[in-house]
Design a protein around this motif. Structure first.
Motif, PDB file in Angstrom:
ATOM      1  N   ARG A  39       0.839  -1.193   0.000  1.00  0.00           N
ATOM      2  CA  ARG A  39       0.000   0.000   0.000  1.00  0.00           C
ATOM      3  C   ARG A  39       0.880   1.251   0.000  1.00  0.00           C
ATOM      4  N   LYS A  40       1.972   1.160   0.744  1.00  0.00           N
ATOM      5  CA  LYS A  40       2.906   2.275   0.760  1.00  0.00           C
ATOM      6  C   LYS A  40       3.471   2.520  -0.645  1.00  0.00           C
ATOM      7  N   TYR A  41       3.840   1.423  -1.317  1.00  0.00           N
ATOM      8  CA  TYR A  41       4.342   1.562  -2.698  1.00  0.00           C
ATOM      9  C   TYR A  41       3.291   2.242  -3.577  1.00  0.00           C
ATOM     10  N   ALA A  42       2.040   1.795  -3.438  1.00  0.00           N
ATOM     11  CA  ALA A  42       0.972   2.323  -4.296  1.00  0.00           C
ATOM     12  C   ALA A  42       0.806   3.827  -4.063  1.00  0.00           C
ATOM     13  N   LEU A  43       0.783   4.229  -2.795  1.00  0.00           N
ATOM     14  CA  LEU A  43       0.614   5.653  -2.506  1.00  0.00           C
ATOM     15  C   LEU A  43       1.774   6.456  -3.063  1.00  0.00           C
ATOM     16  N   PHE A  44       2.962   5.860  -2.944  1.00  0.00           N
ATOM     17  CA  PHE A  44       4.141   6.584  -3.404  1.00  0.00           C
ATOM     18  C   PHE A  44       4.119   6.821  -4.906  1.00  0.00           C
ATOM     19  N   TRP A  45       3.720   5.798  -5.677  1.00  0.00           N
ATOM     20  CA  TRP A  45       3.854   5.912  -7.136  1.00  0.00           C
ATOM     21  C   TRP A  45       2.675   6.597  -7.807  1.00  0.00           C
ATOM     22  N   GLY A  46       1.644   6.947  -7.058  1.00  0.00           N
ATOM     23  CA  GLY A  46       0.489   7.609  -7.660  1.00  0.00           C
ATOM     24  C   GLY A  46       0.832   8.956  -8.271  1.00  0.00           C
ATOM     25  N   THR A  47       1.419   9.833  -7.472  1.00  0.00           N
ATOM     26  CA  THR A  47       1.674  11.200  -7.931  1.00  0.00           C
ATOM     27  C   THR A  47       2.613  11.264  -9.134  1.00  0.00           C
TER      28      THR A  47
END
Ligand code: HDD
Ligand code: HEM
Ligand code: HEM
Lengths: 446, 337
Positions: free
Chosen positions: B199-207
């Motif tokens: 989930r951390k990875y997903a949040l990071f790569w969104g922007t």
């Protein structure tokens, strides 16, 4: 270096490498399926274990088959852009169908491999092997129609600028298709049967007696026998097809220069300065028989073919080697079956097993010889009668560099593949695995 | 609809399918390598291999489908792209081959070596970068034909801001798609530890995904004005894409409905991809290949479409079965089967 020559060499290398794994991909699923079926029916853990172990090895060879297949698929456009631009209009249909066959095979292979113990009814799991068998077989069928089309193109009319009308179905069902498809399928199955027999015989030689390997040997030897006969029949039909539709290929393979009746079959030997076969075995009238099923019929000689449209004469050896191996693949299992049926004799004799060990590698060589014969025998054409190889190739100057890259790639794949397969089976001997999985089997019975 | 339009739509649909399934796979490669480097591999690698093992061959077929299909419907692509792309195409094949085969070798053969993990991670980024270059080339200006000779201008390609922005976009998209899928998969598996990490990875790569998309859009304006204008005409499609991006990021942020979040990501890319594709038409290679002038013969085109429809009847049920057994079977996902 000349891009045409390098494109030919790179295509040859890729195809000769792919065809090893493609043949396994067509044949192995059939034998996995048969073994699992017998195992479920007879409630015999040995056969179930056979299916499991063959499937495990298959995963490795499939991977190489898939990546090298992807390589050829793209290389067709990269190395033969002019050919694909023209022929793509016609052969795209079977190629497209082949992709669906792959899709089907890939989906069910994934399901089959990861659901061994998931269903109460074992037959459900077995049923998942069928689409894999069919998918592999169908991809061979479709790609073979493409190759057949290159040998006897049909199903289109041409005008000033290229094709005027196209009938892709007729192109798929060209005159070369029936015999080619039959021969390719039969030879894939015989090759895989012979290779699995090689493994069983090799294990028996090393470990004296093991019930598991004896059963595997019996199953695969019977299959080799049946498919070897079918392969020979299909080969004979292919020769008759050639005599009718592509006489220059047969004539070059047989060193048959003058059109004549009652033509002799020439085995091996070499050509002297006057292009006369020397040191060869001559079988009177047999070429006429091979070509038309009649010892006195007339066989077209190379003299009738314009000089610049004659295939190279060395394909003679490819043909002879293929046929010799074909005969051996009938005789080896025949001998085994005779030894087995005769009470006093032992079909697991050291020398019998050694012969069987030779069978698998020979069969695979025969596949290679067969393809070299068939493809080289089409030269100088890429699309017989319509397009020459040199007109089809790319003009890019970097093909030689790519050749080196791909050579390194295939060498790596082959080496690592062999290492992984060895580890896979070494670290996990069948006896141990049988005992773990089926503790009810008696000790020493494995 | 004409057979040309049906053909290109089908191909585009499968390319979209490949982008999604392959991104999951490529991104997973990078994440497992990254996790290993940060000593977190024990948390997610089991999860990754449970999903990927049964489907990797299927992923590959999506790609094969696309390149066989495009040469089938538009044989001139073989001539232009085939001649121009010998070197980059061959390199892409080699990368794909290394990745695919080593994947199988390692998951069945032996324990994971460091070299392998590195290759698996690196190819996960390099392959999307090299494949996305084909889209860059299609904008025109890099491949030129003079007197029947096809040449490719590498210098121009490597110095073009547009080209680099596409590469960047491809990489971050892969990571975003993959991370959101893994988040969904981890939540299904009730694997809280893995969930926290991915989930951390997903949040990071969104922007970065959205930034890259905007950059690429601007760079395209510099490179191909016509295409840029057509994209502006289709502004609402890209608006929808943006909307679904917000939804997906929001859902992941609040930590609920991960399935819906992944579907939003799929829709985000669906709209972006089709908006891009539709505005690209009629060109397949600007200005040499258009779908109308360079399509195959009608009889072949129609035969291909018939085979395609027949094939779908075979594929769709099979794919559903595959997903039922491995994606939506809670026991399998949890590692109980
Ligand atoms: C295990 C492999 C194997 C074996 C034992 C044989 N063949 Fe074969 N042969 C092939 C594997 C093969 C092949 C690889 O499948 C080929 C290459 C292209 C093709 O269509 O099939 C082939 C081609 C091929 C062709 C050319 C067909 C064409 O170009 O259209 C002929 C005439 C024969 N074969 C004839 C025979 C005969 C008379 C055999 C006697 C037993 C024989 N083959 C055994
Ligand atoms: C669309 C399909 C195919 C194309 C475009 C194609 C094209 C070619 C070309 C151009 C060559 C080089 C011939 C030469 O100059 O020596 C070749 C050789 C060869 N092809 Fe085919 N081929 C096709 C199908 C197949 C198939 C299905 C096979 C089976 C594996 C095959 C096996 C071979 C082999 C073994 C050679 C090497 C022969 C040699 O030594 O030259 N080909 N092919
Ligand atoms: C020009 C010739 C050929 C081309 C372009 C070609 C293309 C391909 C491609 C693209 C794949 C990978 C499919 C995937 O992603 O799953 C593949 C694999 C395969 N090919 Fe080939 N192929 C050729 C020759 C052959 C021949 C002659 C046979 C059979 C006699 C064959 C049988 C297979 C099989 C069974 C597979 C599945 C992988 C496996 O099970 O090992 N191919 N091929």
């Amino acid at each position: 270096m000349d891009p045409v020559l390098m494109s030919r060499l790179l295509t040859t290398m890729t195809l000769l490498f792919h065809i090893i794994f493609a043949t396994l991909g067509v044949g192995v699923p059939l034998f996995i399926s048969i073994a699992e079926f017998i195992g479920i029916r007879k409630k015999d853990p040995h056969y179930l274990m056979m299916a499991r172990r063959w499937a495990r090895g298959f995963v490795i060879t499939v991977a190489i088959g898939v990546v090298t297949g992807t390589a050829i698929g793209l290389q067709l456009s990269l190395l033969w852009p002019n050919f694909m631009q023209v022929a793509g209009n016609v052969i795209s249909l079977p190629l497209f169908m082949e992709v669906f066959a792959f899709f089907f095979e890939a989906i069910f292979l994934g399901i089959y491999l990861y659901t061994w113990d998931r269903f109460k009814n074992q037959m459900i799991h077995w049923a998942f092997s069928l689409p894999v068998v069919i998918g592999g077989g169908m991809s061979a069928v479709f790609i073979t129609t493409v190759n057949a089309f290159m040998n006897t193109p049909e199903g289109f009319t041409t005008g000033q600028d290229g094709f005027v009308t196209i009938n892709p179905i007729q192109a798929m069902l060209n005159p070369a298709t029936p015999t080619k498809v039959f021969h390719v399928l039969a030879s894939s199955y015989v090759t895989v049967a012979a290779i699995l027999a090689t493994i069983a015989a090799f294990s028996l030689l090393k470990k004296k007696s093991s019930e598991y390997h004896k059963k595997a040997l019996k199953l695969t030897m019977m299959a080799t026998f049946i498919f070897a006969i079918l392969t020979a029949i299909a080969g004979d039909m292919s020769a008759k097809f050639l005599a009718k539709e592509q006489p220059e290929k047969l004539a070059a393979a047989e060193w048959h220069f003058q059109t004549e009746e009652g033509a002799d079959l020439i085995l091996f030997g070499w050509l002297n300065e006057q292009d006369m076969p020397v040191g060869a075995i001559r079988l009177p009238g047999l070429l006429s028989f091979l070509a038309h099923g009649d010892f006195s019929s007339e066989v077209t000689g190379l003299e009738e073919i314009p000089e610049d449209e004659r295939p190279p004469l060395w394909i003679h050896y490819m043909f002879d080697l293929m046929v010799s191996i074909g005969m051996a693949l009938v005789l080896i299992p025949l001998l085994y079956l005779i030894l087995m049926k005769t009470k006093k004799w032992n079909e697991h004799h050291k020398w019998m097993l050694r012969l069987i060990v030779l069978g698998g590698p020979l069969a695979m060589l025969s596949i290679e010889f067969g393809w070299i014969y068939a493809e080289e025998g089409r030269q100088p054409w890429i699309l017989r009668g319509f397009m020459r190889v040199e007109e089809a190739a790319t003009t890019s100057p970097y093909v030689d560099l790519m050749f080196i890259f791909f050579f390194l790639l295939y060498a790596t794949l082959a080496t690592v593949g062999i290492i992984v397969l060895r580890k896979l089976f070494r670290n996990n001997p069948v006896e141990v695995e049988l005992e773990k999985k089926y503790p009810s089997i008696e000790k020493g019975d494995s | 609809m004409t057979y040309e339009i049906i053909g290109i739509t089908v191909l585009w649909l499968f390319l979209y399918g490949y982008v999604i399934v392959a991104s999951i796979d490529f991104g997973a490669g990078f994440f497992s390598y990254y996790a290993k480097k940060t000593k977190k591999d024990h948390i997610i690698n089991q999860l990754i291999s449970r999903y990927l093992s049964p489907v990797w061959e299927v992923t590959n077929v999506f790609f094969v489908f696309f390149f066989v299909g495009i040469v089938g419907f538009f044989p001139d692509t073989a001539f232009y792209y085939g001649t121009a792309l010998l070197v980059p195409g061959s390199i892409a094949i080699i990368l794909l081959a290394i990745r695919g085969s080593f994947y199988a070798f390692e998951s069945y053969g032996s324990k994971q070596s460091n070299v392998y993990m590195f290759l698996y991670g690196a190819t996960g980024l390099l392959i999307p970068a090299s494949l996305s270059t084909a889209l860059t080339l299609s904008e025109g200006g890099f491949i030129t034909e003079t007197n029947g000779e096809i040449t490719m201008n590498y210098l121009k390609l490597f110095t073009s801001p547009y080209s680099w922005s596409v590469v960047f976009l491809a990489i971050v998209s892969v990571l975003y798609i993959s991370a959101t899928f893994l988040t969904f998969y981890a939540s299904r598996a009730n694997d809280t530890e893995a969930l926290k990490l991915v989930r951390k990875y997903a949040l990071f790569w969104g922007t970065p995904t959205i930034i890259a998309a905007l950059t690429t859009f601007i760079a395209l304006g510099q490179h191909n004005q016509r295409h840029y204008d057509r994209m502006l005409d289709l502004w609402w499609v890209f608006g929808l894409s943006m909307g679904f991006f917000m939804i997906s990021l929001g859902l992941i942020y609040i930590g609920k409905y991960y399935g819906l979040a992944f579907i939003s990501v799929m829709l985000q890319f669906f709209f972006a991809f089709f908006g891009y594709g539709a505005s690209h038409l009629p060109y397949i290679l600007d200005p040499y290949i258009t779908i109308y002038e360079n399509a195959t013969h009608q009889s072949t085109g129609i035969a291909l479409i018939i085979v395609f429809i027949a094939g779908l009847f075979l594929l769709v049920p099979s794919l559903i079965l595959l997903m039922k057994l491995f994606l939506f079977n809670a026991d399998y996902v949890k590692g109980k089967k």
